[in-house]
Scaffold this motif. Sequence first.
Motif, short mmCIF file in Angstrom:
data_model
loop_
_atom_site.label_atom_id
_atom_site.label_comp_id
_atom_site.label_asym_id
_atom_site.label_seq_id
_atom_site.Cartn_x
_atom_site.Cartn_y
_atom_site.Cartn_z
N ARG A 198 0.83 -1.21 0.00
CA ARG A 198 0.00 0.00 0.00
C ARG A 198 0.86 1.26 0.00
N SER A 199 1.99 1.18 0.71
CA SER A 199 2.82 2.38 0.85
C SER A 199 3.77 2.59 -0.31
N SER A 200 3.92 1.57 -1.17
CA SER A 200 4.82 1.72 -2.32
C SER A 200 4.22 2.72 -3.30
N ALA A 201 5.10 3.37 -4.04
CA ALA A 201 4.65 4.40 -4.99
C ALA A 201 3.78 3.77 -6.08
N ALA A 202 2.54 4.19 -6.15
CA ALA A 202 1.62 3.65 -7.15
C ALA A 202 1.39 4.67 -8.26
N ARG A 203 1.50 4.18 -9.51
CA ARG A 203 1.18 5.05 -10.63
C ARG A 203 -0.33 5.22 -10.73
N ALA A 204 -0.79 6.40 -11.07
CA ALA A 204 -2.22 6.57 -11.34
C ALA A 204 -2.56 5.70 -12.54
N PRO A 205 -3.62 4.89 -12.44
CA PRO A 205 -3.91 3.94 -13.53
C PRO A 205 -4.39 4.66 -14.78
N ARG A 206 -3.46 4.90 -15.69
CA ARG A 206 -3.80 5.62 -16.92
C ARG A 206 -3.83 4.69 -18.14
N SER A 207 -3.16 3.56 -18.04
CA SER A 207 -3.06 2.71 -19.22
C SER A 207 -3.25 1.25 -18.85
N ALA A 208 -3.68 0.48 -19.80
CA ALA A 208 -3.88 -0.95 -19.58
C ALA A 208 -3.46 -1.73 -20.81
N GLY A 209 -2.97 -2.95 -20.57
CA GLY A 209 -2.59 -3.84 -21.65
C GLY A 209 -3.39 -5.13 -21.55
N PHE A 210 -3.76 -5.69 -22.69
CA PHE A 210 -4.60 -6.88 -22.73
C PHE A 210 -4.01 -7.89 -23.69
N ALA A 211 -4.10 -9.17 -23.32
CA ALA A 211 -3.61 -10.24 -24.19
C ALA A 211 -4.53 -11.44 -24.05
N ALA A 212 -4.78 -12.13 -25.16
CA ALA A 212 -5.58 -13.35 -25.15
C ALA A 212 -4.76 -14.48 -25.76
N MET A 236 -15.55 -4.91 -14.26
CA MET A 236 -14.54 -4.51 -13.28
C MET A 236 -13.61 -3.45 -13.84
N HIS A 237 -13.26 -3.56 -15.13
CA HIS A 237 -12.33 -2.59 -15.72
C HIS A 237 -12.92 -1.19 -15.77
N GLU A 238 -14.23 -1.07 -15.80
CA GLU A 238 -14.83 0.26 -15.74
C GLU A 238 -14.42 0.97 -14.45
N GLY A 239 -14.40 0.21 -13.35
CA GLY A 239 -13.97 0.79 -12.09
C GLY A 239 -12.49 1.06 -12.05
N LEU A 240 -11.69 0.11 -12.52
CA LEU A 240 -10.23 0.30 -12.52
C LEU A 240 -9.85 1.53 -13.32
N ALA A 241 -10.45 1.70 -14.49
CA ALA A 241 -10.11 2.84 -15.35
C ALA A 241 -10.52 4.16 -14.70
N ALA A 242 -11.52 4.11 -13.82
CA ALA A 242 -11.96 5.32 -13.12
C ALA A 242 -11.15 5.59 -11.86
N GLY A 243 -10.15 4.74 -11.59
CA GLY A 243 -9.28 4.94 -10.43
C GLY A 243 -9.78 4.27 -9.17
N VAL A 244 -10.78 3.39 -9.28
CA VAL A 244 -11.29 2.66 -8.11
C VAL A 244 -10.30 1.55 -7.75
#
Length: 829
Positions: free
Chosen positions: A645-659, A795-803
């Motif tokens: 929790r205390s480690s430096a977290a980047r604001a979630p601005r980008s995502a990568g996907f692979a199938a 779930m990604h809708e929340g992640l992309a919104a910073g939840v």
Amino acid sequence: MAATGEQLYQRGWHLATRGSFIDARRVLAAGAARAEAEGDIELGARIAGTTAYVLARLGDVDGGEQLCLDALGRDGLSEAAIAQLHGQLGSLALERGLLDDAAGWLDKSIRGLSDQPVRQANMRMNRSLVDMQRGRLDAAVSDLHLAEGAYRAAGMDTEANLAVHNRGYALMLGGDLVAALQTMQSVREPLDGESAMWAAVNELDRAEVLREAGLVTEAERSLAAVSEAFGRHRAPRDRATADYNLARSLLSHDPARAARVAAASARRFATIGSSGWAVRAEAIGLRARLTVGRVDRAGGPVRAGQRLPARTRVLDVTAGLKAHGFNSEAEALRLTDALARIRSGHGGAQPVMRIGRRTPLEVGLLAHEVRAAHAATQGREADTRRHAAAGLDLLDRTRHAVGSLDIQVSAAMKGAGLITTGLASALRSGNHAAVFEWSERARSVMGSFPPLRPPPDPELAADLAELRVLRAAAPDGEWLATPRAALLSDRARQRQWSHTAAGELRVRATLDDAVAELGDGDALVSYVFDGVELAALAITRGSRQLIALDWNAVRLALRGLRADLDMAATVTAGPMAAVVRRGLDERLATLSRILCAPVRALSGAERILVTAAGVLSGVPWMMLPAIGRRPLSVATSVTSWIAQRSSAARAPRSAGFAAGPRVARGEEEVSAASTAWSRAQVRTGTEATVTEVTALASEVDVLHVAAHGRHALDNPMFSGLELADGTLFGYDIDLIPVVPDTVVLSACEVGRSSVRWGEEALGMTRVWLHAGVRSVIAAPVIVADDAACELLAAMHEGLAAGVAPSEALAAASVRTGIIAPFQVHGAGF
């Protein structure tokens, strides 16, 4: 033209050194007859010495010794020939386990061969084995360096490589597993190519390194195979040695089988006249029968039998070990006996124990455990925990330089007895702070030293690429057993072990630290298991509760849980779907009633943090009715949760996907999920390769992989995700320069954990967390494609919104109505 006596001797010697003992005996017999006919006394003595070695390897130590003594009785022998025979007598004494006698003969031989460097090197090789067994590792390594130099100077590269291999074994005995595997690996290919016998010996020593690194399943599989190989080669001494090492490995988790294997080893050693090794094997058998109150992999107490071995027998074997110079093994047996009798209620006064700088780690840990157990019988709970903690601190000091997950795993194995002793004492005390401290000790055994990211390693990447090809060609789970795969996997381990250093010791969180980190609506529940009792410590900002739980009921409910979950994911339509779902719901309700209902803090919590004993690693917490789709995070430990929790977290601005290939709705899943992000990269089809996905991982804040997964029992670094060009292994993760903050694994099996040594659990999720990822979203079982596709996209809708990940997953479950076994590991909130 008939071969001369010298030619026959050289041919026989070559066969003997490569393990072809039957053929060597035949050729040497012909050479002895020719030497007799030629009147060459010196040659006859040399042939007698080599024949004695062959007889010993075939199980006739007495015959070999008599042959040497007869040769020494001949007149006219040179000083060099006498020294050679002295050396052979030393080797035979080593076969019997008479270490002092062996050292005396070999010392005399080495002095007498001062002007014959190659023959002297042969004796140095044997003396190094004596010193290894006596614990004089510096002397052993010195002899091996000198022997290697002599062999290299004589152009005998194979013998020089054998000296290097043995040096690796000495390093393993000294606890430097990284250097040991690296040293053995450097000469493995040429030695394996020389003979099947040498390949078996190399595999025997390699298995010991794997065992010490905690890779017990692989080690024991190798040891069993090697034992059979030695049987086929008619090498009873080597087969007995393989069985001895297998019994030693089994001792920690399967004492009943350890006792049986040790008995077979002792019989084989006794048959060939190796009394010292026979008593060593018998000592392992006694220790197995003395095992009381340990924890097996299913979470139950290990008991090897109702009655303890007779004390007189233990004393006799202890005396036998000391008589043969195996003092540390004698002390280990004495302490194991004391511990068993204390725990069974038959102990007397605390035995005298001294722990010094030179005390072997196994003995030191046992001594601390005996002290702790003795204090427990007297009701001195604080002293019990103090002694157990001192043992674990000793263990920490031995592994401070290693950041690799593989190596840190072995600490859980070696510290299991101390952990359960401390946990049991804390639970008996009822002290909340003590229970929390020991809960954290149990969970932090592998997380005390976070790794430093290793530098890029193209050679490791190339080896992993070849391993992908080999795995694809043999997907049945036995692919690592092939010689090439074993070679490459060892090389991968060695490089990863040596390149992954440990960071600073992570200070364990206290109960006060945990309370301070929790929010007003947060609840922390730490489930602890001491091998017999299961309890939950529940903490909020304003309350603390310690609850005893019904472990037997939990154990019954867990049986068949994974099968029920898998069935529910695959049977989603038709007349059986409702029946399957009803059975799963009943099992989940039972687990919820036992594990959660007694915990008052859960009823009003807005967010829940769980740290779970390894025996509960398969529980799908988000599916339990008492959790009720609330944000939940499953942490390795509270200490690691606070650090993440205390480690430096980047604001979630980008995502990568692979199938990956052959996932029914995989491409649809990643495509739908990616629409939530303004900056998203998607890899599908032939683009979803290991290189592409690992490169993508270092560029994004969130990585989502939809792929079939493979779970490697007890070897998480070879668990992986199936991509277009093969498996992305755990080792590949260590090659990613910068890991994402959040990883989503929509893959069957890779969320699974293997319970090891009572409290530890490993899986692909742990590999990502160990690499520095803050949170991993994964499922321990099969998830229906439809459920994964819809739930994770929401779930990604929340992640992309910073939840926060836990909140985003819970909200998605509420919004879609889908209840699935996905859960967040690490710092989910």
